[in-house]
Design a protein around this motif. Structure first.
Motif, PDB file in Angstrom:
ATOM      1  N   LEU A  27       0.834  -1.197   0.000  1.00 30.80           N
ATOM      2  CA  LEU A  27       0.000   0.000   0.000  1.00 30.80           C
ATOM      3  C   LEU A  27       0.872   1.252   0.000  1.00 30.80           C
ATOM      4  N   GLY A  28       1.936   1.225   0.802  1.00 28.24           N
ATOM      5  CA  GLY A  28       2.844   2.363   0.845  1.00 28.24           C
ATOM      6  C   GLY A  28       3.507   2.625  -0.491  1.00 28.24           C
ATOM      7  N   VAL A  29       3.942   1.561  -1.160  1.00 26.35           N
ATOM      8  CA  VAL A  29       4.568   1.703  -2.484  1.00 26.35           C
ATOM      9  C   VAL A  29       3.570   2.262  -3.486  1.00 26.35           C
ATOM     10  N   TRP A  30       2.343   1.767  -3.431  1.00 28.81           N
ATOM     11  CA  TRP A  30       1.303   2.231  -4.356  1.00 28.81           C
ATOM     12  C   TRP A  30       0.999   3.709  -4.133  1.00 28.81           C
ATOM     13  N   ILE A  31       0.891   4.126  -2.871  1.00 26.68           N
ATOM     14  CA  ILE A  31       0.614   5.529  -2.561  1.00 26.68           C
ATOM     15  C   ILE A  31       1.776   6.411  -3.010  1.00 26.68           C
ATOM     16  N   ALA A  32       3.008   5.962  -2.725  1.00 28.93           N
ATOM     17  CA  ALA A  32       4.183   6.737  -3.134  1.00 28.93           C
ATOM     18  C   ALA A  32       4.232   6.887  -4.654  1.00 28.93           C
ATOM     19  N   TRP A  33       3.960   5.802  -5.382  1.00 27.26           N
ATOM     20  CA  TRP A  33       3.931   5.858  -6.842  1.00 27.26           C
ATOM     21  C   TRP A  33       2.835   6.814  -7.313  1.00 27.26           C
ATOM     22  N   GLY A  34       1.670   6.719  -6.702  1.00 25.06           N
ATOM     23  CA  GLY A  34       0.538   7.535  -7.121  1.00 25.06           C
ATOM     24  C   GLY A  34       0.711   9.014  -6.873  1.00 25.06           C
ATOM     25  N   ASN A  35       1.661   9.391  -6.016  1.00 25.81           N
ATOM     26  CA  ASN A  35       1.909  10.799  -5.741  1.00 25.81           C
ATOM     27  C   ASN A  35       2.937  11.419  -6.671  1.00 25.81           C
ATOM     28  N   THR A  36       3.592  10.590  -7.463  1.00 24.74           N
ATOM     29  CA  THR A  36       4.616  11.108  -8.377  1.00 24.74           C
ATOM     30  C   THR A  36       4.356  10.727  -9.831  1.00 24.74           C
ATOM     31  N   ALA A  37       3.399   9.837 -10.070  1.00 22.89           N
ATOM     32  CA  ALA A  37       3.122   9.353 -11.428  1.00 22.89           C
ATOM     33  C   ALA A  37       2.172  10.324 -12.129  1.00 22.89           C
ATOM     34  N   LEU A  38       2.746  11.281 -12.828  1.00 19.49           N
ATOM     35  CA  LEU A  38       1.953  12.288 -13.527  1.00 19.49           C
ATOM     36  C   LEU A  38       1.066  11.660 -14.595  1.00 19.49           C
ATOM     37  N   VAL A  39      -0.111  12.226 -14.756  1.00 15.70           N
ATOM     38  CA  VAL A  39      -1.023  11.771 -15.796  1.00 15.70           C
ATOM     39  C   VAL A  39      -1.547  12.997 -16.536  1.00 15.70           C
ATOM     40  N   VAL A  40      -1.799  12.843 -17.830  1.00 10.77           N
ATOM     41  CA  VAL A  40      -2.400  13.907 -18.637  1.00 10.77           C
ATOM     42  C   VAL A  40      -3.862  13.571 -18.870  1.00 10.77           C
ATOM     43  N   THR A  41      -4.729  14.476 -18.478  1.00 12.35           N
ATOM     44  CA  THR A  41      -6.174  14.295 -18.664  1.00 12.35           C
ATOM     45  C   THR A  41      -6.637  15.183 -19.810  1.00 12.35           C
ATOM     46  N   GLU A  42      -7.187  14.568 -20.842  1.00 14.99           N
ATOM     47  CA  GLU A  42      -7.656  15.294 -22.027  1.00 14.99           C
ATOM     48  C   GLU A  42      -9.166  15.524 -21.927  1.00 14.99           C
ATOM     49  N   LEU A  43      -9.584  16.782 -22.067  1.00 12.48           N
ATOM     50  CA  LEU A  43     -10.995  17.141 -22.045  1.00 12.48           C
ATOM     51  C   LEU A  43     -11.306  18.004 -23.265  1.00 12.48           C
ATOM     52  N   THR A  44     -12.507  17.878 -23.776  1.00 11.98           N
ATOM     53  CA  THR A  44     -12.950  18.715 -24.887  1.00 11.98           C
ATOM     54  C   THR A  44     -14.159  19.522 -24.449  1.00 11.98           C
TER      55      THR A  44
END
Length: 287
Positions: A27-44
């Protein structure tokens, strides 16, 4: 006859403890990854009011950096931003964090963003808390960032124009909805010009609609910080538990509002099920 039973119970306790530790570590690894893993959200966002020349116009939004860093000198963040191929970049407040202000991180990011595309900035509530606010605004302007303080500019393309307006966080001028409404009413906007507003706070959606704004880009909610599958964000400032405007696109009575989950953290040092995001809004004519 009782000794084997006691050994069995001990083994079960050890297995349970080991399993719990493995689960906690995962869980700690997943949370740490999720706080640094940038994502691009595309909206129209579409509107019949949009000039044909601006169809396909891409606005990359970065909100709530809070002095966060993604790689050395924010290299990963800038690379992701560059990869969106924006026509302009908009920064919707809380570029710094009042609890641990690092002016160089904020200015360096602004400088690099402005080198990619025309970049526009409005303040957030954290900027209202720092003594160095004038230094920040001056530094951003020297870096090529346009600071919009309760004003608007025209963006021109192929002989057509749309308005890009920015309103400072109400913490600078009273802090109430009435104060924000007064500043919105003062914005030099034309009724027949498609208008995009940069404003830090999404909880004032109704006010933006009353002013006839076509599109509002906001942040502040941090995606609700902890996102619950099927329910959305858990809590956001100015909205409380299960905020109605935590992330994504909202539309009502001709006004569209985009709420960015942001990229940084502040009071809570981590986010759960809530990856930091760059939002890219592509404008389109009504189908």
């Amino acid at each position: 006859m009782t000794k084997p039973v006691r050994v069995g119970r001990k083994k079960k306790r050890l297995l349970f403890a080991a399993g719990s530790l493995i689960l906690a570590a995962a869980l700690g690894v997943w949370i740490a990854w999720g706080n640094t893993a940038l994502v691009v959200t595309e909206l129209t966002v579409t509107s019949a009011r949009l000039p044909h020349a601006f169809e396909g116009f891409r606005m990359a939004q970065v909100s709530d950096l809070h002095n966060g860093t993604f790689g050395e000198d924010n290299r990963r963040l800038i690379e992701e931003l560059a990869g969106t191929e924006p026509d302009c970049v908009v920064l919707t407040g809380d570029l710094v964090d009042s609890r641990h202000t690092d002016m160089e991180v904020a200015l360096s990011f602004g400088r690099q963003a402005a080198a990619l595309a025309p970049t526009y900035y409005v303040t957030g509530n954290h900027e209202a808390r720092i003594d160095e606010i004038e230094q920040l605004k001056t530094g951003l302007e020297e870096a090529g960032v346009v600071v919009l303080e309760n004003e608007s500019v025209l963006l021109e393309r192929a002989g057509a124009a749309i308005a890009l307006a920015g309103v400072g966080d109400p913490s600078f001028y009273g802090g109430t909805a009435e104060d924000l409404q007064r500043e919105l009413e003062r914005l030099p906007l034309e009724e027949n010009v498609y208008t995009v507003l940069l404003s830090h706070r999404p909880e004032y959606f109704a006010l933006y609609g009353e002013q006839g704004i076509d599109l509002v880009l906001t942040g502040h909610a941090h995606g609700g910080q902890f996102r619950v599958p099927g329910l959305g964000g858990l809590w956001a400032p100015g909205q409380g538990l299960f905020p109605p405007y935590d992330a994504g696109l909202y539309e009502r009575d001709g006004t569209a509002m985009v709420v960015s989950r942001g990229v940084g953290n502040s009071l809570f040092p981590f986010r759960v099920n809530n990856r930091p995001e760059i939002v890219v809004v592509t404008l389109g004519g009504e189908p």
